[in-house]
Design a protein around this motif. Sequence first.
Motif, short mmCIF file in Angstrom:
data_model
loop_
_atom_site.label_atom_id
_atom_site.label_comp_id
_atom_site.label_asym_id
_atom_site.label_seq_id
_atom_site.Cartn_x
_atom_site.Cartn_y
_atom_site.Cartn_z
N VAL A 156 0.85 -1.18 0.00
CA VAL A 156 0.00 0.00 0.00
C VAL A 156 0.89 1.24 0.00
N LEU A 157 0.54 2.20 -0.83
CA LEU A 157 1.16 3.54 -0.84
C LEU A 157 0.18 4.48 -0.16
N TYR A 158 0.70 5.38 0.68
CA TYR A 158 -0.20 6.30 1.37
C TYR A 158 0.46 7.66 1.54
N MET A 159 -0.38 8.65 1.79
CA MET A 159 0.07 9.99 2.15
C MET A 159 -0.23 10.16 3.64
N ALA A 160 0.79 10.40 4.43
CA ALA A 160 0.64 10.51 5.87
C ALA A 160 0.41 11.95 6.29
N PHE A 161 -0.44 12.14 7.30
CA PHE A 161 -0.71 13.45 7.88
C PHE A 161 -0.10 13.48 9.28
N GLN A 162 0.89 14.30 9.49
CA GLN A 162 1.58 14.40 10.77
C GLN A 162 0.83 15.41 11.65
N GLN A 163 0.14 14.89 12.69
CA GLN A 163 -0.77 15.74 13.44
C GLN A 163 -0.09 16.60 14.50
N TYR B 68 9.02 14.20 0.07
CA TYR B 68 9.04 13.03 -0.80
C TYR B 68 10.48 12.54 -0.93
N PRO B 69 10.67 11.25 -1.20
CA PRO B 69 12.03 10.70 -1.27
C PRO B 69 12.64 10.87 -2.65
N THR B 70 13.94 11.06 -2.67
CA THR B 70 14.67 11.15 -3.93
C THR B 70 15.57 9.92 -4.09
N ASP B 71 16.14 9.77 -5.24
CA ASP B 71 17.10 8.72 -5.63
C ASP B 71 16.67 7.32 -5.21
N VAL B 72 15.38 7.00 -5.43
CA VAL B 72 14.91 5.67 -5.07
C VAL B 72 13.61 5.38 -5.80
N SER B 73 13.36 4.10 -6.02
CA SER B 73 12.04 3.60 -6.44
C SER B 73 11.66 2.52 -5.45
N ARG B 74 10.40 2.42 -5.12
CA ARG B 74 9.93 1.39 -4.21
C ARG B 74 8.83 0.58 -4.89
N PRO B 75 8.59 -0.66 -4.47
CA PRO B 75 7.56 -1.47 -5.11
C PRO B 75 6.19 -0.81 -5.11
N TYR B 76 5.87 -0.08 -4.07
CA TYR B 76 4.57 0.60 -3.97
C TYR B 76 4.63 2.01 -4.56
N MET B 77 5.83 2.47 -4.93
CA MET B 77 6.04 3.87 -5.33
C MET B 77 7.09 3.90 -6.43
N PRO B 78 6.73 3.52 -7.66
CA PRO B 78 7.74 3.40 -8.71
C PRO B 78 8.38 4.71 -9.15
N ALA B 79 7.68 5.83 -8.97
CA ALA B 79 8.20 7.13 -9.40
C ALA B 79 7.82 8.18 -8.37
N PRO B 80 8.55 8.28 -7.27
CA PRO B 80 8.15 9.18 -6.18
C PRO B 80 7.94 10.63 -6.60
N LYS B 81 8.84 11.17 -7.42
CA LYS B 81 8.71 12.58 -7.82
C LYS B 81 7.45 12.80 -8.66
N ASP B 82 7.16 11.88 -9.57
CA ASP B 82 5.96 12.02 -10.40
C ASP B 82 4.69 11.95 -9.54
N ILE B 83 4.68 11.03 -8.57
CA ILE B 83 3.53 10.93 -7.67
C ILE B 83 3.39 12.20 -6.84
N PHE B 84 4.52 12.67 -6.32
CA PHE B 84 4.51 13.91 -5.55
C PHE B 84 3.96 15.06 -6.39
N ASP B 85 4.43 15.17 -7.64
CA ASP B 85 3.99 16.28 -8.50
C ASP B 85 2.49 16.22 -8.76
N MET B 86 1.95 15.01 -8.97
CA MET B 86 0.51 14.90 -9.21
C MET B 86 -0.29 15.30 -7.98
#
Length: 581
Positions: free
Chosen positions: A341-348, A426-444
């Motif tokens: 699962v990929l998620y966006m966390a809210f730090q309260q 967002y993380p740089t210099d990495v791809s994860r199984p749940y997050m293949p393109a972190p920067k693209d996901i972040f941008d969207m």
Amino acid sequence: MQYASPPPATWRATALAAAAVLGLSALAACGSDGGTAEGAQTAEDFDFSCPERTDGEPAADATANEETPFVFGTPGDPSTMDPVFARDGETFRVTHQIYETLLDTDCTTPSPGLAESWEQNEEGTAWTFHLREGVVFHDGEALDGAAVCANFDRWANFKGGFQSPNFTYYYSNAFGGFAENDPESGIETESIYEGCAADGLDATISLSKYTSSFPGAFTQRALAIISPKSIEAVADVAIASADDPLPAYTQEVGALAGTGPFTLTEWDHSEGSVTLARNEAYWGEKAGVKTLIFSTIPDETARRQALEAGDIHGYDLAAPADVQPLLDAGYQVPVRGVFNVLYMAFQQEYEPLQDHAVREALAHAVDRQRIVDSILPPGGGVATQFIPPSLDGWSEDVATYDYDTEKAKELLAEAGQEDLTLEFCYPTDVSRPYMPAPKDIFDMITSDLEAAGVTVEARPITWVDYLTSTRAGECPAYIIGWTGDYADPYNFLGNWFARESSEWGFSDAEMFEAVAAANSEPDAAKRVELWKAANELIMAELPGLPISNSPPSIAFAPNVYPPDVSPMTAEDFAQVYFTGS
């Protein structure tokens, strides 16, 4: 274990068929309006299966090219060679080849590992493991029950900074705490580990109470067994603070001995390269190649180009757009089952996010279906909760948050946050199984939030620091995810919502109690209903926004017999061999 062919062509055909089926399920969801509740996929839309392989003897030419080093391209560097301190898949990918656990997994089901069999008492509080005969650590010591107990006792008695989730995240999640919890560790729950008794090749681990985490937790790669000599050699190493770096020995070759099919021979930190050698004294089937090299190539396009150039023989996390061209060119691209699962966390701890209306507004602002359709591989889908639909306890009755920019604006206005500014990591210099393109996901996500009137302050963080930063509560909002270690909801929900943590910055006794109640219920049918209730409570409170579940791909050259692909990205590279000249 080595496997007889199907030849690579059959494996490619299997991958093609899987991709076609997954593509149909993805297309079925595309008629919906931007990831609404009606459009979100259900369990029936996902493929959770593990591709079948043909068991038997190795192919006739399996050892023809065993002298050729097998080079595998990885998205990131490992962080440690002491598995108990590992926190990420890139580290576990390497340590899994060197060290072994009491139990292994067959797809996602516990299966024999160093223990050829095991049983539990009726209460689920005593687990007895019957170890294999003739297993020898890389340093020559024999595996026995005492060696197993030495490992569990070592972990239970960690002190000081070693108790921090920055170091022993997996152990504390499995066992709750330590023999003596350090007040500065933030861990307040009592350890359920009561001790380990050895009798020859048997080891019995006693717990103070039942938990649904076991036996699955015994398969966790962080709980791999090292030799008693290794334990003695590092017994005096101490960490005073959770902010201290990992001990020096965790970065060195030869410091620790495991029982796995490979041994560590070189770790070039500057080049991002780890070299392993075949363990000729291995208790099981010997590895198909004598040398295994993991080479870090952070960029997914560069990984593909390295495969096409013949510089590497396989790589992980093939970009969705590259899968079909690779298949057409004769490469093998097995597709893993969906178990993440990929998620966006809210730090309260960030005050505006303490307001449920603000969290709800941010959830409505994000077009999750667009992320699924644009970035994820076929077969991915919008996640409605923090566990994949394959697990018991997934609920159809959770609160859902349809993509609705206008509603997001209205909720922000009602909360007095029309001009909300949000730092977003967002993380740089990495791809994860749940997050293949972190920067693209972040941008969207950023474009969606800005359309709802939110000012986004981008904060890119290198992957090596990302987990530490997010778990320390340093990011008001961030994207991250999880690939399951074993098939139980606690491996997902328990990691996040079993207790108060700086990762989320909130305290919710009702939520924590709901997770604890499900985890401690021994009756399977009742436990499923309790997990459903916990999921419904979590999604009503909305500590973060589940975004997607996806099936990551892994690529291999045509002349490679690949390992079984694992939904948990726990491939056994001893199964690899070259099939021809």
